[in-house]
Structures are given as C-alpha cells and as structure tokens.
Design an enzyme around this catalytic site. Structure first.
Site, PDB file in Angstrom:
ATOM      1  N   SER A   5      -6.705 -26.342  -2.597  1.00 60.12           N
ATOM      2  CA  SER A   5      -6.054 -27.655  -1.967  1.00 60.12           C
ATOM      3  C   SER A   5      -5.589 -28.752  -2.676  1.00 60.12           C
ATOM      4  O   SER A   5      -6.363 -28.943  -3.740  1.00 60.12           O
ATOM      5  CB  SER A   5      -6.817 -28.323  -0.435  1.00 60.12           C
ATOM      6  N   VAL A  63      -5.487 -31.965  -2.882  1.00 60.00           N
ATOM      7  CA  VAL A  63      -6.282 -33.306  -3.257  1.00 60.00           C
ATOM      8  C   VAL A  63      -7.741 -32.703  -3.994  1.00 60.00           C
ATOM      9  O   VAL A  63      -8.390 -33.392  -4.691  1.00 60.00           O
ATOM     10  CB  VAL A  63      -6.736 -33.937  -1.755  1.00 60.00           C
ATOM     11  N   CYS A  64      -8.357 -31.677  -3.507  1.00 57.02           N
ATOM     12  CA  CYS A  64      -9.476 -31.133  -3.993  1.00 57.02           C
ATOM     13  C   CYS A  64      -9.068 -30.883  -5.314  1.00 57.02           C
ATOM     14  O   CYS A  64     -10.141 -31.117  -6.271  1.00 57.02           O
ATOM     15  CB  CYS A  64      -9.779 -29.943  -3.291  1.00 57.02           C
ATOM     16  N   GLY A  65      -8.212 -30.142  -5.810  1.00 54.59           N
ATOM     17  CA  GLY A  65      -7.862 -29.876  -7.115  1.00 54.59           C
ATOM     18  C   GLY A  65      -7.623 -30.863  -8.033  1.00 54.59           C
ATOM     19  O   GLY A  65      -8.367 -31.236  -9.205  1.00 54.59           O
ATOM     20  N   LEU A 114     -11.385 -32.737  -8.364  1.00 56.24           N
ATOM     21  CA  LEU A 114     -12.059 -31.889  -9.063  1.00 56.24           C
ATOM     22  C   LEU A 114     -11.728 -31.963 -10.767  1.00 56.24           C
ATOM     23  O   LEU A 114     -12.524 -31.954 -11.642  1.00 56.24           O
ATOM     24  CB  LEU A 114     -12.342 -30.643  -8.784  1.00 56.24           C
TER      25      LEU A 114
END
Length: 154
Positions: free
Chosen positions: A43, A45-47, A50
């Site tokens: 996703s 935002v997650c990318g 992280l």
C-alpha cells in the site's frame, strides 16, 4: 480495544520472519525494541512509512535498538516487498492465526482484517515505554520513536 500503553509488559509472540524461520520477542530481550504494526505490504502509505524507518536505521543503532515491522501479510509477500523496497529490518508475518499478535497489542482492525498503524517502543526488559496509533491513512513518521528511545535509561 485501545492499543497497549506505557508501563505494560509487551506480550510475547513468535512469528515468521521468513517462510521457514520464526522470531520471538524474547529473543530480542536485552536491547530496546521498536515494533511497527502496519496495515499491508504494497500500500502506498505503508511503503512510505517503512522507507522512512529504513532511512532512520542508523539512528536506531545509536540506541542499540532493534526494529521489527508486523502486518497480517504472509511471509512470502513480506519477502518480495522487503526486496522491492530494499528494507534492512525484519518484517514479521501475523498471518496465521490471522492478527493474533496485533490483537494482543490492541492494534487489530477487526472490520478491515488488517493491523492498525501502531508503534511501540520497548525497553530492554520488554516493557512498553511509548506507544502511538496513527490514523490508518497517515504515516506517523519517526520523531516519536526517536524521542522515546532518547528517554530510555542509559
């Protein structure tokens, strides 16, 4: 259920770090640990979130802290995602039974079947010293993590 707060002993877990290896929280005792629960690999935002954590790894090392990120994605998905994003920390799979670890930390979104975007800083004894739950569509950044690590006893 709200996420666990400071002063709580972090619940033990043993999760896949690769398709054929597991990592338990107790194996990380003796040093600070940052747990980053996140909704899903791949996703946007997650990318981004992280990738920020990957960039601050040198700062975390100054505190001898270990960073692990946890989502309900499978170990094979984590492996591909970590390689694609060039991540240098462990992604743990809370896949089966789905979300058990996230539930223990109060960071599972029952309605969506994914983890909240929740952060925890644990001291060397496994006690939560700081926690934060960000809106799922917003990356929390790293400032809170770094301040919490700085506040740990030397």
């Amino acid at each position: 259920m709200p996420i666990l707060t400071a002063g709580t002993t972090a619940p033990e877990f043993r999760l896949h770090v690769t398709p054929d290896q597991k990592l338990s929280l107790s194996e990380l005792r003796g040093k600070p640990v940052v747990l980053a629960f996140y909704p899903a690999d791949w996703s946007p935002v997650c990318g981004d979130e992280l990738s920020v954590f990957n960039e601050i790894l040198p700062e975390l090392l100054k505190y001898s802290a270990e960073l692990v990120a946890i989502s309900v994605d499978g170990a094979w998905c984590h492996d591909a995602f970590a390689k694609h994003k060039h991540l240098h920390f462990s992604l743990l799979s809370d896949f089966e039974p789905k979300g058990d670890t996230a539930r223990a930390y109060g960071s599972y979104r029952e309605a969506d079947g994914v983890c909240e975007r929740a952060l925890f800083v644990l001291d060397k004894n496994g006690v939560i010293t700081w926690s934060y739950c960000s809106p799922v569509a917003v990356s929390p950044g790293a400032d809170g993590i770094l301040k919490a690590l700085e506040a740990l006893p030397k």
